[in-house]
Write a protein that holds these residues in place. Structure first.
Motif, short mmCIF file in Angstrom:
data_model
loop_
_atom_site.label_atom_id
_atom_site.label_comp_id
_atom_site.label_asym_id
_atom_site.label_seq_id
_atom_site.Cartn_x
_atom_site.Cartn_y
_atom_site.Cartn_z
N UNK A 1 14.59 29.21 -9.59
CA UNK A 1 13.57 29.66 -10.55
C UNK A 1 14.14 30.86 -11.28
N UNK A 2 13.78 31.06 -12.55
CA UNK A 2 14.31 32.19 -13.31
C UNK A 2 13.89 33.52 -12.71
N UNK A 3 14.69 34.54 -12.96
CA UNK A 3 14.42 35.86 -12.39
C UNK A 3 13.21 36.53 -13.01
N UNK B 1 6.75 35.49 -13.28
CA UNK B 1 5.80 36.47 -12.71
C UNK B 1 5.32 36.06 -11.32
N UNK B 2 4.77 37.03 -10.62
CA UNK B 2 4.31 36.82 -9.26
C UNK B 2 3.27 35.72 -9.17
N UNK B 3 2.35 35.66 -10.14
CA UNK B 3 1.29 34.65 -10.09
C UNK B 3 1.87 33.24 -10.10
N UNK C 1 16.11 32.27 -6.38
CA UNK C 1 16.04 32.89 -7.69
C UNK C 1 17.45 33.01 -8.26
N UNK C 2 17.58 32.67 -9.56
CA UNK C 2 18.89 32.76 -10.20
C UNK C 2 18.78 33.22 -11.63
N UNK C 3 19.94 33.52 -12.23
CA UNK C 3 19.94 33.95 -13.63
C UNK C 3 20.12 32.74 -14.54
N UNK D 1 -0.05 42.04 -10.41
CA UNK D 1 0.83 40.88 -10.35
C UNK D 1 1.50 40.59 -11.68
N UNK D 2 0.89 41.04 -12.79
CA UNK D 2 1.50 40.76 -14.09
C UNK D 2 2.78 41.55 -14.30
N UNK D 3 2.93 42.64 -13.57
CA UNK D 3 4.12 43.49 -13.74
C UNK D 3 5.21 43.21 -12.71
N UNK D 4 4.93 42.30 -11.78
CA UNK D 4 5.91 41.97 -10.74
C UNK D 4 6.51 40.61 -11.06
#
Length: 594
Positions: free
Chosen positions: A368-370, A373-375, A391-393, A422-425
């Motif tokens: 999944x892209x880095x 978002x957390x949600x 997680x990867x680039x 959660x929107x900022x993580x």
């Protein structure tokens, strides 16, 4: 193919002992020894014994497991013939090569060593190889000198092995052609021999000379160092012989030196110089091969002096313990590891150790892209049965993993505990590093990483530097691979690989009733025919699935033949057939003539 490579044949079975190649190497080794090169005579004899056994195995069309035992028996016959030591030859095979004292190995090895030694004694007589004046060793009063001898023998074996290794690297880095390297090595040995001719040859004559020589400390010390140097020049420059006999002479010089020093410093001991020379020979042999029983029994057989047995028990064990302080493995095992072969105690464990991660990697797991978002990450966990995401680039490089348990602090009874936060993580904030494996890494290494961190999976990357994500392996896959390897030789199952949309799967396929996979050497009548012209299916009722063909360097090439492919002498057909159909093909009895 040297002794270490023949051990690879026995342990892993990925190479074949070719008779012509072994004959050429044996002739080369004999020429080197006869012209003064410092290498052991057991090398060419063991190679020829193993090559002859391999020819017999192919001629009898025995199973791969029995072929390995036959090759090991050929090695035992070679050692027994070279030194007239049948018990030591058997121990060489079961202790050093096979790592198994089961009767399936021990019995055939004893018989082959017995026959070889019997023929040797018939031609050369029964006298011991080394003639030593009578001596006695008072073990009660000489325990300390024996321990010192054992410790120094172990350290000397490390010096011996490392000098050989350094010499090989130096000659390889020189960039010289093979013939010039051999000439340079021969020149060095020749110059040494002008002043100390005892270093010439395999060391047998030099050792006998030492056993009868005047007790002069500087002479023994000089021969100790110069024999190591001469052997390193010979082997490092391209010699293909063994190192048993040079190691024995080096040990004799060491043992004699220690005995002389003790007699001069502690006259109370009155140590037998010839006796300690023999113990030094056994100690250096044990330290080099990591085979204590071999060192003990071989010295008894070489001298037929039972006074050596008890002190050799101390010397051998201490020598191996001292050598392991600096070198974990024997000379032959280190050679195998340098060539990429993992060696374990038995052929079965060696085969498992040489299984690679690439054989069981699961490629149906994505990144999944880095910046997710957390949600969204929580939705992935809720909508799937996954307990972790990778997680990867944007270039597909692995950054880390997110475990479901790491998100507990963000999840309440009804969902996100703090939706605004959660929107900022994003995923990059939550990843953690985990151990990684590469496709060429052994399953044994992967298992160790799994158990050390108590993980159920490991990510697979192309290299630890690039970290390009290729998939994962799981603990279940590892256990399954080990189970399947144990079943590999069952006649009721065959290993298959299925390419599915979700990735590659490796499993075992139950064969049709009365059928099994067999390997049959191509009969003479089919040399030069194409697969279509041979028409095996119609004439004999067998299905050719693949062809195994030896390359010039002795490696196996396996391929699926097309109808137009021409069959060659030495090809091995891998077929699905009944026992009756296989017998018809081998006897040339077809259903009907074409």
């Amino acid at each position: 193919m040297g002794i270490a490579q023949i051990m690879e044949v026995v342990a892993v079975g990925k190479r074949v002992v070719r008779f012509r190649q072994s004959l050429a190497r044996s002739i080369s080794s004999i020429l080197v020894i006869s012209t003064g090169g410092s290498e052991g005579r057991e090398g060419p004899i063991i190679q020829m014994g193993a090559a002859f056994a391999s020819v017999v195995a192919r001629g009898l069309r025995v199973s791969p497991e029995r072929a390995r035992v036959l090759v090991a028996c050929g090695m035992a016959a070679g050692v027994a013939g070279a030194y007239n030591t049948p018990i030591s030859a058997t121990l060489f095979v079961v202790e050093l090569v096979m790592g198994s004292f089961t009767m399936a190995v021990f019995g055939p090895a004893i018989i082959s060593a017995f026959v070889s030694a019997l023929l040797t004694q018939t031609v050369l007589g029964k006298s011991p190889l080394y003639h030593v004046p009578p001596f006695e060793i008072n073990l009660v009063s000489e325990v300390i000198p024996c321990i010192v001898l054992g410790l120094l023998s172990g350290l000397s074996s490390v010096l011996f092995v490392r000098t050989l290794r350094w010499s090989k690297k130096l000659f390889k880095r020189s960039g010289l052609k093979d013939e010039w390297r051999m000439a340079l090595g021969g020149l060095g040995v020749g110059i040494i021999g002008l002043y100390f001719p005892e270093v010439w040859g395999n060391g047998f004559e030099g050792t006998n000379h030492l056993l009868k020589a005047d007790v002069v400390l500087w002479f023994f010390v000089a021969l100790f160092g110069l024999k190591i140097l001469a052997t390193a020049l010979t082997i490092g420059s391209g010699g293909v012989g063994g190192v048993f006999t040079p190691a024995l002479m080096t040990g004799a010089a060491l043992g004699g030196s220690i005995a002389i020093v003790f007699n001069q410093l502690f006259p109370y001991f009155t140590i037998s110089v010839p006796g300690y020379m023999l113990m030094g020979m056994g100690g250096l042999l044990a330290g080099t091969t990591r085979a204590p029983f071999l060192g003990i029994i071989m010295m008894f057989e070489l001298t037929q002096n039972q006074n050596l047995v008890l002190p050799m028990m101390i010397v051998s064990i201490v020598a191996i313990s001292g050598a392991k302080l600096f070198e974990r493995e024997s000379l032959y095992v280190e050679e195998l590891k340098d060539s990429g072969v993992e060696w374990k105690e038995t052929p079965e464990t060696s085969a498992l150790a040489n299984m690679k991660v690439k054989e069981i990697v699961r490629r149906d797991v994505g990144l999944i892209p880095a910046n997710v978002p957390l949600s969204e990450i929580i939705k992935i966990f809720l909508q799937t049965r996954a307990f972790y995401v990778f997680v990867g680039d944007s270039n597909g490089r692995l950054q880390g993993v997110i475990d479901l348990h790491d998100l507990k602090e963000f999840i309440g009874d009804t969902g996100l505990s703090d939706p605004d936060t959660s929107r900022f993580i994003i995923a990059a904030d939550l990843v953690r590093e985990v151990p990684m494996v590469t496709p060429e890494e052994s399953l044994a290494s992967a298992t160790e990483k799994l158990w050390l961190r108590d993980l159920g999976w490991l990510p697979v990357v192309d290299s630890e530097k690039n970290r390009k994500f290729l998939g994962i392996i799981t603990r279940r896959d590892l256990l399954g691979a080990f189970d399947r390897e144990a079943l590999r030789n069952s006649r009721f199952f065959t290993r298959v690989r299925t390419d599915l949309a979700l990735g590659n799967e490796v499993g075992y396929f139950e064969l049709p009733e009365h059928h099994r996979l067999v390997q049959v050497e191509l009969p003479h009548d089919f040399y030069g025919l194409s697969l279509a012209e041979a028409d095996f299916r119609r004439r004999f009722g067998v299905s050719v699935l693949a062809v195994k063909r030896l390359t010039r360097d002795g490696h196996e090439r396996r391929f699926v033949p097309t109808p137009e492919d021409r069959l060659e002498k030495g090809d091995v057909l891998i077929m699905l057939a009944t026992d009756e159909a296989t017998e018809r093909l081998q006897k040339g009895v077809a259903y009907s003539q074409p």
